[in-house]
Design a protein around this motif. Structure first.
Motif, PDB file in Angstrom:
ATOM      1  N   ASP A   1      -6.348   8.009  15.641  1.00 60.82           N
ATOM      2  CA  ASP A   1      -5.832   8.730  16.810  1.00 60.82           C
ATOM      3  C   ASP A   1      -4.959   9.680  16.410  1.00 60.82           C
ATOM      4  O   ASP A   1      -4.944  10.443  17.381  1.00 60.82           O
ATOM      5  N   SER A   2      -4.162   9.621  15.621  1.00 58.15           N
ATOM      6  CA  SER A   2      -3.238  10.520  15.417  1.00 58.15           C
ATOM      7  C   SER A   2      -3.459  12.126  14.775  1.00 58.15           C
ATOM      8  O   SER A   2      -4.404  12.021  14.089  1.00 58.15           O
ATOM      9  N   CYS A   3      -3.070  13.088  15.465  1.00 56.73           N
ATOM     10  CA  CYS A   3      -3.460  14.411  15.054  1.00 56.73           C
ATOM     11  C   CYS A   3      -2.907  14.621  13.485  1.00 56.73           C
ATOM     12  O   CYS A   3      -3.443  15.762  13.073  1.00 56.73           O
ATOM     13  N   ILE A   4      -2.040  13.972  13.002  1.00 56.34           N
ATOM     14  CA  ILE A   4      -1.685  14.082  11.655  1.00 56.34           C
ATOM     15  C   ILE A   4      -2.508  13.252  10.755  1.00 56.34           C
ATOM     16  O   ILE A   4      -2.011  13.198   9.353  1.00 56.34           O
ATOM     17  N   SER A   5      -3.565  12.585  10.999  1.00 60.31           N
ATOM     18  CA  SER A   5      -4.328  11.587  10.053  1.00 60.31           C
ATOM     19  C   SER A   5      -5.225  12.430   9.200  1.00 60.31           C
ATOM     20  O   SER A   5      -6.095  13.241   9.603  1.00 60.31           O
ATOM     21  N   SER A   6      -4.865  12.168   7.939  1.00 62.90           N
ATOM     22  CA  SER A   6      -5.891  12.777   6.830  1.00 62.90           C
ATOM     23  C   SER A   6      -7.107  12.157   6.696  1.00 62.90           C
ATOM     24  O   SER A   6      -8.012  12.856   6.577  1.00 62.90           O
ATOM     25  N   ASP A   7      -7.129  10.901   7.211  1.00 62.74           N
ATOM     26  CA  ASP A   7      -8.441  10.329   7.295  1.00 62.74           C
ATOM     27  C   ASP A   7      -9.135  10.782   8.338  1.00 62.74           C
ATOM     28  O   ASP A   7     -10.479  10.819   8.167  1.00 62.74           O
TER      29      ASP A   7
ATOM     30  N   LEU B   1      -9.075  13.915   9.596  1.00 61.79           N
ATOM     31  CA  LEU B   1      -9.603  15.139   9.003  1.00 61.79           C
ATOM     32  C   LEU B   1     -10.829  14.763   8.312  1.00 61.79           C
ATOM     33  O   LEU B   1     -11.639  15.577   8.325  1.00 61.79           O
ATOM     34  N   LEU B   2     -10.785  13.919   7.074  1.00 63.81           N
ATOM     35  CA  LEU B   2     -11.730  13.825   6.342  1.00 63.81           C
ATOM     36  C   LEU B   2     -13.071  13.554   6.875  1.00 63.81           C
ATOM     37  O   LEU B   2     -14.176  14.249   6.664  1.00 63.81           O
ATOM     38  N   MET B   3     -12.917  12.642   7.933  1.00 61.00           N
ATOM     39  CA  MET B   3     -14.140  12.182   8.810  1.00 61.00           C
ATOM     40  C   MET B   3     -14.699  13.277   9.512  1.00 61.00           C
ATOM     41  O   MET B   3     -15.900  13.165  10.040  1.00 61.00           O
ATOM     42  N   ASN B   4     -13.809  13.962  10.071  1.00 62.66           N
ATOM     43  CA  ASN B   4     -14.060  15.223  11.033  1.00 62.66           C
ATOM     44  C   ASN B   4     -15.266  16.023  10.294  1.00 62.66           C
ATOM     45  O   ASN B   4     -16.312  16.584  10.693  1.00 62.66           O
ATOM     46  N   ILE B   5     -14.969  16.347   9.044  1.00 64.28           N
ATOM     47  CA  ILE B   5     -15.674  17.201   8.254  1.00 64.28           C
ATOM     48  C   ILE B   5     -17.021  16.585   7.419  1.00 64.28           C
ATOM     49  O   ILE B   5     -18.188  16.938   7.747  1.00 64.28           O
ATOM     50  N   PHE B   6     -16.856  15.180   7.089  1.00 59.03           N
ATOM     51  CA  PHE B   6     -17.809  14.740   6.271  1.00 59.03           C
ATOM     52  C   PHE B   6     -18.899  13.984   6.982  1.00 59.03           C
ATOM     53  O   PHE B   6     -19.778  13.380   6.577  1.00 59.03           O
ATOM     54  N   CYS B   7     -18.405  13.541   8.234  1.00 60.47           N
ATOM     55  CA  CYS B   7     -19.391  12.677   9.077  1.00 60.47           C
ATOM     56  C   CYS B   7     -20.050  13.825  10.234  1.00 60.47           C
ATOM     57  O   CYS B   7     -21.142  13.441  10.760  1.00 60.47           O
TER      58      CYS B   7
END
Length: 291
Positions: free
Chosen positions: A94-100, A102-108
């Motif tokens: 839920d956090s805006c600084i989560s790198s996971d 960000l990763l899922m935003n791109i690769f999903c």
């Protein structure tokens, strides 16, 4: 080892300010964490079909695939202390600084993993589906044999560290970073329990601090790539030259030239040049990741 502590805090501050404006502009459900520099933490809407921390098409794909959706359930470690009470427990992604996240935003996002341009950047096949939270097998040293008692000795059983890697895409292992301070420290004894440490690295050259190895995650994941024959990529932000420096310090210690060529670094900004226009716009507005 010299570190530049200003880079992670500067990026964290920028992302928090950017996301506060983003959440208000798009009328998203969110709260602010307690503290001097509040972090924007989003909640899914009541229908559960969208989430402020995710690009719409990516979130739609995540909730349809159970193994991806399970990643959304990881409880926020500081949620009870650092965040207001809510109807649901706060999650790490839920956090805006989560790198996971960000990763899922791109690769999903649909059409990303089957993009020739993305595959070209990563050196992967275009048909591969990402696996998040992959349990890599890093071989450990066998225990010292006991003194011979005259009994027939059983063959030692191989042991492995099954520490989690952020993503596996075909034969590529990925470690994703955003505002994290570093690649973690680990005690000498644990790092030196890895079977292939001396074979893979010039151990005396690896960066250390006191009784710890620094850049532990990099050391572990390079060992995982060696053991499996996979490649390894660190994904980080162009605004984090400190992490890039740490990566090069570890890479210089890899002894085998073939393994070194299978280890790479990719900045989110470089990756963004290959992404669909809608996702590219989302990353620029929410994360400041611009081509």
């Amino acid at each position: 080892m010299h570190l530049a502590p200003g880079y992670p805090s500067s990026l964290r501050r920028e992302l928090c300010e950017r996301n506060h404006k983003f959440a208000q502009k798009h009328k998203l459900d969110y709260v602010l964490s307690y503290g001097a520099e509040p972090v924007v933490v989003y909640a899914p809407n009541h229908a559960g079909d969208c989430h402020g921390n995710f690009y719409g098409p990516s979130y739609g794909a995540i909730v349809k695939r159970p193994e991806w959706a399970r990643r959304l359930d990881k409880i926020h470690a500081q949620g009870r202390r650092a965040l207001p009470r809510a109807d649901r427990r706060w999650r790490e992604l839920d956090s805006c600084i989560s790198s996971d996240a960000l990763l899922m935003n791109i690769f999903c996002c649909p059409r990303v993993c089957n993009s020739k341009e993305v595959a070209g950047k990563l050196g992967t096949e275009i048909t591969e589906v990402p696996e998040f939270g992959h349990k890599a097998r890093v071989p450990l040293k066998l225990p010292e044999p006991k003194e011979d008692s005259g009994r027939k000795r059983k063959a030692p059983v191989e042991r492995f560290d099954r520490t989690e890697v952020d993503m596996k895409l075909g034969t590529l292992l990925v470690e994703a970073k955003l505002t994290e301070t570093d690649f973690q420290r680990q005690a000498n004894a644990l790092v030196e329990s890895y079977r292939d440490l001396e074979e893979v690295f010039e151990v005396e050259e690896l960066p250390r601090a006191g009784d710890d190895y620094v850049c532990y995650q990099l050391i572990r994941n390079v060992l995982a790539a060696h053991a499996s024959g996979n490649s390894f990529c660190v994904m980080l932000d162009a605004r984090r030259p400190d992490l890039l420096e740490q990566w090069h310090q570890v890479l210089r210690c890899v002894r085998d030239s073939n393994l070194r060529t299978r280890c790479k670094v990719l900045q989110w900004q470089e990756l963004a040049t290959t992404l669909p226009p809608g996702l590219k716009k989302f990353l620029a507005e929410k994360y400041g990741i611009e081509c």
